[in-house]
Design a protein around this motif. Structure first.
Motif, PDB file in Angstrom:
ATOM      1  N   LYS A  67       1.265   8.940  19.691  1.00 18.13           N
ATOM      2  CA  LYS A  67       2.102   8.463  18.614  1.00 18.13           C
ATOM      3  C   LYS A  67       1.729   7.221  18.037  1.00 18.13           C
ATOM      4  O   LYS A  67       1.778   7.149  16.794  1.00 18.13           O
ATOM      5  N   GLN A  68       1.244   6.272  18.790  1.00 17.39           N
ATOM      6  CA  GLN A  68       0.761   5.092  18.541  1.00 17.39           C
ATOM      7  C   GLN A  68      -0.552   5.198  17.651  1.00 17.39           C
ATOM      8  O   GLN A  68      -1.147   4.645  16.988  1.00 17.39           O
ATOM      9  N   LEU A  69      -1.574   6.319  18.261  1.00 15.86           N
ATOM     10  CA  LEU A  69      -2.716   6.518  17.824  1.00 15.86           C
ATOM     11  C   LEU A  69      -2.598   7.133  16.164  1.00 15.86           C
ATOM     12  O   LEU A  69      -3.257   6.546  15.045  1.00 15.86           O
ATOM     13  N   LYS A  70      -1.506   7.946  16.015  1.00 15.51           N
ATOM     14  CA  LYS A  70      -1.192   8.349  14.492  1.00 15.51           C
ATOM     15  C   LYS A  70      -0.553   7.261  13.795  1.00 15.51           C
ATOM     16  O   LYS A  70      -0.953   7.264  12.466  1.00 15.51           O
ATOM     17  N   GLU A  71      -0.063   6.441  14.018  1.00 16.55           N
ATOM     18  CA  GLU A  71       0.316   5.337  13.399  1.00 16.55           C
ATOM     19  C   GLU A  71      -0.664   4.477  12.971  1.00 16.55           C
ATOM     20  O   GLU A  71      -0.894   4.144  11.676  1.00 16.55           O
ATOM     21  N   HIS A  72      -1.754   4.282  13.964  1.00 17.95           N
ATOM     22  CA  HIS A  72      -3.133   3.558  13.341  1.00 17.95           C
ATOM     23  C   HIS A  72      -3.768   4.438  12.396  1.00 17.95           C
ATOM     24  O   HIS A  72      -4.440   3.824  11.609  1.00 17.95           O
ATOM     25  N   ILE A  73      -3.672   5.838  12.762  1.00 18.76           N
ATOM     26  CA  ILE A  73      -4.508   6.664  11.807  1.00 18.76           C
ATOM     27  C   ILE A  73      -3.882   6.488  10.367  1.00 18.76           C
ATOM     28  O   ILE A  73      -4.537   6.197   9.265  1.00 18.76           O
ATOM     29  N   LYS A  74      -2.532   6.383  10.122  1.00 20.59           N
ATOM     30  CA  LYS A  74      -1.879   6.373   8.927  1.00 20.59           C
ATOM     31  C   LYS A  74      -2.248   5.057   8.193  1.00 20.59           C
ATOM     32  O   LYS A  74      -2.378   5.207   7.061  1.00 20.59           O
ATOM     33  N   GLN A  75      -2.035   4.043   9.047  1.00 19.68           N
ATOM     34  CA  GLN A  75      -2.443   2.742   8.278  1.00 19.68           C
ATOM     35  C   GLN A  75      -3.974   2.499   7.779  1.00 19.68           C
ATOM     36  O   GLN A  75      -3.972   2.172   6.709  1.00 19.68           O
ATOM     37  N   SER A  76      -4.559   3.248   8.698  1.00 27.69           N
ATOM     38  CA  SER A  76      -6.043   3.177   8.119  1.00 27.69           C
ATOM     39  C   SER A  76      -6.179   4.104   6.896  1.00 27.69           C
ATOM     40  O   SER A  76      -7.245   3.698   6.061  1.00 27.69           O
ATOM     41  N   LEU A  77      -5.618   5.213   6.944  1.00 23.44           N
ATOM     42  CA  LEU A  77      -5.738   6.082   5.464  1.00 23.44           C
ATOM     43  C   LEU A  77      -5.253   5.226   4.337  1.00 23.44           C
ATOM     44  O   LEU A  77      -5.819   5.617   3.204  1.00 23.44           O
ATOM     45  N   TYR A  78      -4.210   4.540   4.654  1.00 25.69           N
ATOM     46  CA  TYR A  78      -3.803   3.647   3.417  1.00 25.69           C
ATOM     47  C   TYR A  78      -4.816   2.756   2.998  1.00 25.69           C
ATOM     48  O   TYR A  78      -5.033   2.529   1.495  1.00 25.69           O
ATOM     49  N   PHE A  79      -5.556   2.025   3.974  1.00 30.95           N
ATOM     50  CA  PHE A  79      -6.436   1.155   3.517  1.00 30.95           C
ATOM     51  C   PHE A  79      -7.792   1.799   3.045  1.00 30.95           C
ATOM     52  O   PHE A  79      -8.360   1.273   2.014  1.00 30.95           O
ATOM     53  N   PHE A  80      -7.977   3.139   3.479  1.00 29.57           N
ATOM     54  CA  PHE A  80      -9.217   3.953   2.900  1.00 29.57           C
ATOM     55  C   PHE A  80      -8.856   4.252   1.446  1.00 29.57           C
ATOM     56  O   PHE A  80      -9.890   4.211   0.590  1.00 29.57           O
ATOM     57  N   LEU A 119       0.885  -1.186  -0.110  1.00 27.97           N
ATOM     58  CA  LEU A 119       0.029   0.212  -0.062  1.00 27.97           C
ATOM     59  C   LEU A 119       0.777   1.388   0.165  1.00 27.97           C
ATOM     60  O   LEU A 119       0.611   2.221  -0.601  1.00 27.97           O
ATOM     61  N   GLU A 120       2.178   1.200   0.763  1.00 31.13           N
ATOM     62  CA  GLU A 120       2.957   2.486   0.812  1.00 31.13           C
ATOM     63  C   GLU A 120       3.630   2.751  -0.624  1.00 31.13           C
ATOM     64  O   GLU A 120       3.909   3.839  -0.828  1.00 31.13           O
ATOM     65  N   GLU A 121       3.702   1.611  -1.437  1.00 29.82           N
ATOM     66  CA  GLU A 121       4.144   1.797  -2.675  1.00 29.82           C
ATOM     67  C   GLU A 121       3.152   2.196  -3.722  1.00 29.82           C
ATOM     68  O   GLU A 121       3.356   3.193  -4.582  1.00 29.82           O
ATOM     69  N   LYS A 122       1.897   1.888  -3.410  1.00 26.46           N
ATOM     70  CA  LYS A 122       0.805   2.299  -4.429  1.00 26.46           C
ATOM     71  C   LYS A 122       0.115   3.704  -4.009  1.00 26.46           C
ATOM     72  O   LYS A 122      -0.318   4.258  -4.926  1.00 26.46           O
ATOM     73  N   TYR A 123       0.048   4.159  -2.841  1.00 25.86           N
ATOM     74  CA  TYR A 123      -0.994   5.305  -2.537  1.00 25.86           C
ATOM     75  C   TYR A 123       0.244   6.373  -1.626  1.00 25.86           C
ATOM     76  O   TYR A 123       1.269   5.796  -0.870  1.00 25.86           O
ATOM     77  N   GLU A 124      -0.257   7.595  -1.353  1.00 24.77           N
ATOM     78  CA  GLU A 124       0.594   8.449  -0.579  1.00 24.77           C
ATOM     79  C   GLU A 124      -0.333   8.870   0.388  1.00 24.77           C
ATOM     80  O   GLU A 124      -1.551   9.418   0.289  1.00 24.77           O
ATOM     81  N   VAL A 125       0.094   8.821   1.831  1.00 23.80           N
ATOM     82  CA  VAL A 125      -0.634   9.505   2.940  1.00 23.80           C
ATOM     83  C   VAL A 125       0.340  10.583   3.250  1.00 23.80           C
ATOM     84  O   VAL A 125       1.500  10.202   3.829  1.00 23.80           O
ATOM     85  N   THR A 126       0.000  11.792   3.555  1.00 26.14           N
ATOM     86  CA  THR A 126       0.596  12.649   3.883  1.00 26.14           C
ATOM     87  C   THR A 126       0.522  12.970   5.395  1.00 26.14           C
ATOM     88  O   THR A 126      -0.475  12.761   6.186  1.00 26.14           O
ATOM     89  N   ASP A 127       1.653  13.853   6.157  1.00 29.97           N
ATOM     90  CA  ASP A 127       1.314  14.001   7.575  1.00 29.97           C
ATOM     91  C   ASP A 127       0.292  14.990   7.776  1.00 29.97           C
ATOM     92  O   ASP A 127      -0.441  14.888   8.875  1.00 29.97           O
ATOM     93  N   LYS A 128      -0.029  15.840   6.879  1.00 28.84           N
ATOM     94  CA  LYS A 128      -1.120  16.835   6.688  1.00 28.84           C
ATOM     95  C   LYS A 128      -2.544  16.059   7.081  1.00 28.84           C
ATOM     96  O   LYS A 128      -3.177  16.261   7.974  1.00 28.84           O
ATOM     97  N   GLU A 129      -2.727  14.964   6.286  1.00 35.37           N
ATOM     98  CA  GLU A 129      -3.850  14.067   6.330  1.00 35.37           C
ATOM     99  C   GLU A 129      -3.902  13.258   7.569  1.00 35.37           C
ATOM    100  O   GLU A 129      -5.123  13.215   8.370  1.00 35.37           O
TER     101      GLU A 129
END
Length: 289
Positions: A106-119, A68-78
């Motif tokens: 920090k742990q929540l932000k990592e979870h959010i980031k992963q969720s955004l990739y799947f979103f 997913l990290e290769e296919k999509y981009e999730v920014t810090d802003k998001e």
């Protein structure tokens, strides 16, 4: 195949590559921990990860996130925008973290980031029109509205009605709150509860619904909740304009037409090359159907 991902390469992130090499070459596995009762080697770690359910989940997570990290981009802003939304809705943030099982932000932000990739994977190609966004905004305006609210809480409906009559005669709301409200915390502030929004989750839903219907300066009839009878007054009302929440609404609507996660996992599985037999079981339950 150009985009195929080697599971073995992913697992090297866990320092398991050495274990794989030791197993296949016959060489002695590197010792990670020494004790007088015995040692823990990379082989031991490798076997534990590949044989346990938790280990298989970790393998899946590493592999899918790599793709997913290769296919999509999730920014810090998001990520930070989503974090801000959560903080606004959560009320007491530290309590929210605790209830949801996160040790820190920090742990929540990592979870959010992963969720955004799947979103992004599940909503790829989804279209939402400006009219759909406008309609959603109009139908759910309470979600984007804040009201500053005061209340007087009493035990009996008859008392609440008497207070309402006093207010009609011109008696000051704050003075009545200080004298008669059983909510002593807000009573000390003249009944003031601060700003509430339609997103508030910690409030009684009946109370919140009644407060959101009031115009600025308007006072409610007695409202019954599990706490007693409330006389509610709205002292200020702020509506967030559509242009400020348009992107947020778009994300919500896209989520409503998102593809099932299983469908995405089945698709991702076609891009995985399993080069180590020990890892095949990790994808057995999520394989293409």
């Amino acid at each position: 195949m150009k985009n195929r991902i080697s599971v073995l390469a992913i697992i090297s992130l866990l320092v398991l590559l050495g274990a794989c090499s030791a197993q296949t070459s016959g060489k002695e596995s590197e010792v990670l921990v020494k004790t007088k009762y015995g040692n823990i080697t990379k082989d031991d770690l490798f076997k534990e990860v590949t044989s346990s359910d938790r280990g298989k989940e970790l393998i899946q997570k590493l592999v899918y996130m790599k793709i997913l990290e290769e296919k999509y981009e999730v920014t810090d802003k998001e990520v930070n925008q989503r974090l801000d939304d959560i903080k606004e809705q959560a009320g007491e943030f530290e309590m929210f973290l605790q209830k949801q099982g996160f040790e820190n932000e920090k742990q929540l932000k990592e979870h959010i980031k992963q969720s955004l990739y799947f979103f992004k994977a599940t909503t790829e190609g989804a279209k939402v029109s400006d009219k759909q966004i406008q309609d959603y905004y109009e139908q759910n305006k309470d979600l984007y509205t804040k009201v500053r609210t005061s209340h007087i809480l009493v035990d009996q409906e008859s008392t609440a009605k008497e207070i309402k009559n006093e207010l009609k005669k011109g008696t000051d709301f704050a003075e009545l709150a200080k004298k008669q409200s059983t909510d002593k915390v807000s009573a000390a502030e003249g009944g003031d509860l601060g700003y509430l929004s339609g997103r508030s989750q910690e409030l009684d839903p009946t109370f919140l619904a009644a407060a959101m219907k009031l115009k600025k300066g308007e006072v409610s009839e007695p409202v019954k909740t599990v706490f007693g009878y409330h006389i509610i007054k709205v002292t200020d009302r702020e509506e967030t304009p559509l242009n400020e929440v348009k992107d947020q609404i778009k994300q919500t609507l896209m989520g409503q037409v998102a593809k099932p996660v299983q469908e995405i996992l089945n698709k991702l599985n076609k891009e995985i090359e399993i080069t180590e037999d020990a890892f095949k079981d990790a994808f057995k339950d999520v394989g293409p159907k």
